[in-house]
Structure formats: C-alpha cells, structure tokens
Design an enzyme around this catalytic site. Sequence first.
Site, PDB file in Angstrom:
ATOM      1  N   TYR A 184       0.871  -1.191   0.000  1.00  0.00           N
ATOM      2  CA  TYR A 184       0.000   0.000   0.000  1.00  0.00           C
ATOM      3  C   TYR A 184       0.901   1.231   0.000  1.00  0.00           C
ATOM      4  O   TYR A 184       1.929   1.242  -0.691  1.00  0.00           O
ATOM      5  CB  TYR A 184      -0.949  -0.115   1.208  1.00  0.00           C
ATOM      6  CG  TYR A 184      -2.117   0.815   1.136  1.00  0.00           C
ATOM      7  CD1 TYR A 184      -2.809   1.027  -0.066  1.00  0.00           C
ATOM      8  CD2 TYR A 184      -2.536   1.507   2.260  1.00  0.00           C
ATOM      9  CE1 TYR A 184      -3.868   1.905  -0.128  1.00  0.00           C
ATOM     10  CE2 TYR A 184      -3.611   2.382   2.203  1.00  0.00           C
ATOM     11  CZ  TYR A 184      -4.270   2.592   1.012  1.00  0.00           C
ATOM     12  OH  TYR A 184      -5.317   3.460   0.958  1.00  0.00           O
ATOM     13  N   LYS A 239     -20.134 -20.380 -11.721  1.00  0.00           N
ATOM     14  CA  LYS A 239     -19.258 -20.260 -12.893  1.00  0.00           C
ATOM     15  C   LYS A 239     -17.866 -19.823 -12.437  1.00  0.00           C
ATOM     16  O   LYS A 239     -16.847 -20.309 -12.949  1.00  0.00           O
ATOM     17  CB  LYS A 239     -19.834 -19.249 -13.894  1.00  0.00           C
ATOM     18  CG  LYS A 239     -21.167 -19.654 -14.490  1.00  0.00           C
ATOM     19  CD  LYS A 239     -21.020 -20.694 -15.588  1.00  0.00           C
ATOM     20  CE  LYS A 239     -22.379 -21.162 -16.074  1.00  0.00           C
ATOM     21  NZ  LYS A 239     -22.316 -22.150 -17.155  1.00  0.00           N
TER      22      LYS A 239
HETATM   23  C1  PYR Z   1     -25.098 -24.496 -18.313  1.00  0.00           C
HETATM   24  C2  PYR Z   1     -25.622 -23.158 -18.517  1.00  0.00           C
HETATM   25  O1  PYR Z   1     -24.858 -22.215 -18.688  1.00  0.00           O
HETATM   26  C3  PYR Z   1     -27.047 -22.955 -18.541  1.00  0.00           C
HETATM   27  O2  PYR Z   1     -27.815 -23.914 -18.443  1.00  0.00           O
HETATM   28  O3  PYR Z   1     -27.458 -21.789 -18.677  1.00  0.00           O
HETATM   29 MG    MG Z   2     -25.798 -20.298 -18.622  1.00  0.00          MG
END
Ligand code: PYR
Ligand code: MG
EC number: 1.1.1.40
Length: 420
Positions: free
Chosen positions: A39, A94
Amino acid sequence: MSQDFKQAALDYHQFPKPGKISVELTKPAQTSHDLSLAYSPGVAEPVKEIAADPENAYKYTGKGNLVAVITDGTAILGLGDLGPLASKPVMEGKSLLFKRFAGVDSIDIEVESESPQAFIDTVRRIAITFGGINLEDIKAPECFEIERTLIEQCDIPVFHDDQHGTAIVTVAGALNALEIVGKKVEDAKMCVLGAGAAAISCTKLLILAGMKPENIFMCDRNGVIHSGRTDLNQYKQAFAVDTDKRTVDDALNGADIFLGLSGPNMVTGEQIKTMAPNPIIFACANPVPEIMPEIVKEVRPDAIMATGRSDYPNQVNNVLGFPFIFRGALDVRAKRINEEMKLAAAKALAGLAKEPVTQEVLDAYGLESLEFGRDYIIPKAVDTRLLGAVSAAVAQAAVDTGVARKPFPANYPLKTLADI
Ligand SMILES: CC(=O)C(=O)O
Ligand SMILES: [Mg+2]
Ligand SMILES: NC(=O)C1=CN([C@@H]2O[C@H](COP(=O)(O)OP(=O)(O)OC[C@H]3O[C@@H](n4cnc5c(N)ncnc54)[C@H](OP(=O)(O)O)[C@@H]3O)[C@@H](O)[C@H]2O)C=CC1
C-alpha cells in the site's frame, strides 16, 4: 428432486460460509515493510508505471488472470427471468468452475439494468478491470446485440458462454455421437427445440462443422421456424427453412438428432419414438432436461442420450468449454475469441474423448471402466487433461489467426494448475 437433495444443495451453499467463492492474497502482508510495499508508499510505483503504459497493468496487477462473470439475470439456466440477484448462485458457480478447472480468478457481477443499452454501458465502464468478460444467462435476442457491441467496444475477450461455450461442447459431442452411430454430419437431420442464445449459436457452429442448413428444423414456442413465418426476429429468420413441417412433432419425425435448449419436460417419449434409428438426443436444458434419460431408455434403447447435468452419462455442458477457452485466450492475451478458436476447442474436446480414460476420472465417477462409445461421447469435467488439450488448441488457433498479443506459451501444454 428429492427433499434430501434439495436440503443438501441449500446446506452446501450456506455452510460453513455463505456462498462459493472468496478472495485470497497473493503477497505477504504481515510486517510494516510488507504493508509499505503493498500500500502506501510502495503502491505508487506500479500506479505510475501503468499510467505511463497501460500494458503494465498485466505486469503489476491481477488483471491478466481475472475474468468477470456478468449477467442481467434474464435467462437463468432454464429457470427463466428471475432477476439478477437470484442468478448469483449460478454466477458464483461459474467463478468456482473457472478457478477449479483452469486456475482463472473470477468474480461474479449481477447487473440491475433497465435496458440492454444500460447493461452494455455498465459492462463497458468496468471492463478495464478484467482480462476477459464471460457474459452469462442473458436472454435472446438481447444477448446478441449486447455481446456484439461489447466485443466491439472492449479490447479484451468478451464471450457469451451460453452461446459459444455451449456450441463448442455441443459440436464436439454431436460429431462424436454421429461417428459412433455411423452417420455423416452432412446427411444428419436435426430438430432443435429452442431458438434462443444457446440454440442459435449451437446451430451456427454445427453448420460450420458441416451440417446442412436445410436439414435443420429449429422450433420456438410457435413451432417450426419456416420461411412462411412473419413473426421472426432477424436471428431466427436466419434459420427459416422452406418446409411444410410446422410442429415439434413434424420436426422430430425421422430426425437423427434432437437438440433441446429450451426448458423442462418439453418433449414426450411418444415424440422421441418417431425419430430415426439410433437417434442422438441432447436434452440440454438445466436443471431439468427436455426429456429425462430414463424415459428415453424405455422408448428408444438405441438412442445416444446426453443432458447438461453431472448426474447422468454424457454431460453436454459449457463447463467443458469456458474455463479452458479463457485459459488459452488469457495466456496469449487474445484480443477476442474467434470462430477458429471455437472450432479448435471443439476438436480438442472431441479428440480427448477418444483417448483412454484415466484412473483419476474412473475414481471420481466410481466406475470400473469407460471407453469412447454411447455412454462416453465427451470427456468428463474432472479430466485434468482438458486443461492441457483445450487451452493449447485455443491458444494455438489464436496465434495462427493473428488475434494473440503474446506468443504460444512456453509452458504449454499445461499438465496441472500448478503450471499456471
Ligand atoms: C449451463 C448453462 O450455462 C445454462 O444452463 O445456462
Ligand atoms: Mg448459462
Ligand atoms: N447444457 C448447457 O451447457 C446449456 C444449457 N442451456 C439451456 O438452454 C435453455 C435455453 O437457454 P438460453 O438459450 O440461454 O435462453 P434464451 O432465453 O435465450 O432462449 C430460450 C429459448 O427456449 C425457447 N422455449 C422456451 N419454452 C419453450 C417451449 N415451450 N417450446 C419451444 N421453445 C421454448 C424460447 O422460445 P421463444 O423464442 O419462442 O421464446 C427461446 O427460444 C435453458 O434451459 C438452459 O439451461 C443453456 C446454455 C448452456
């Protein structure tokens, strides 16, 4: 879904800490010396370097390995438009997959936007933070213009996973399935149920892989998309065929492939019965497919069956694509992800399914043996060879097509996450 499984899923998300991702530090931050580097005053040095040359952001910050998963929550899996906040578990998921499978740091961003333009403006304004942007679960037709504009306006890869991640994995699975049943891609007849983000992009890539447009019958809520329809948007219009087929029944009758990218329980065993011998059935809606494998097994024991789920054989799901596609794209600092990179990823995936299955994969799925065939048309998500094979194919295609800003990495093909 059983009550036990529902509770297990909720507990998984709640305990021991709510959610699925957190932030970790990559540098020591214990002593006053550490803090003076991390920092003030030390942090001023990389600031000045980046101000002098923006490329230095890749040298001194986490930008180059950071992908944002961004949504407006309008098409959450097959659950529909439940809004951005409700989409957060999927987006965190994700990010989890990016890190787990490809060592990509990822953060989810859910945007409350009143219009596609507001969404585009929001994403464009924050894009510099990241090495790449993975758009997720944005409904058609808005997703097409959103992605096109952002690709144009950002100098990092922008990739709508539901379109292209799904298409790459679908092409790989479909080519392998056709090979197994001894049919040629150029002769295959297909019924696509759904005409949204995933369906349109999968169909485009299948055509690029050799399928004939006149053999494809795409259906939306109003039935077959044919040249006599006057209610089609420009994206659907591109798939309108001159045919007297009008209904899903008509489209399925005699079809070699059913590709479902619509919603739960949309087709019946009776309809599937009318397909051609050795039908290929990709019922990819999540979490509930267009038809359950148990029903298909009963009515069409000659079928090759795939779903988007982890709990049946043949998981045709974009999880096999996006982590490794971004890995390869980030590592050569690709400006964008082009068609050549997508096809290279599909071919790498299809090829890996023909390699002997490793003990690690057998153990993870509790199997004695598994080989290329009806119940194994596509690699399993836990196959660590995906990291090496798909990332390298994507990186090489980026270099070959001139969109890479760095050479093919010296440490490729990656063997494990520790190589990154
Ligand atoms: C797997 C995916 O991205 C969906 O089903 O929207
Ligand atoms: Mg999806
Ligand atoms: N396995 C995988 O990897 C992936 C699976 N998917 C799945 O695909 C599905 C669609 O997702 P996505 O493309 O992002 O969403 P979109 O909202 O962009 O598209 C949904 C499409 O489904 C169609 N549809 C909905 N209900 C029906 C019905 N009763 N009959 C015919 N068509 C119908 C819609 O038709 P209309 O145009 O008439 O409204 C629309 O074309 C979801 O279930 C999702 O989980 C998506 C991405 C990846």
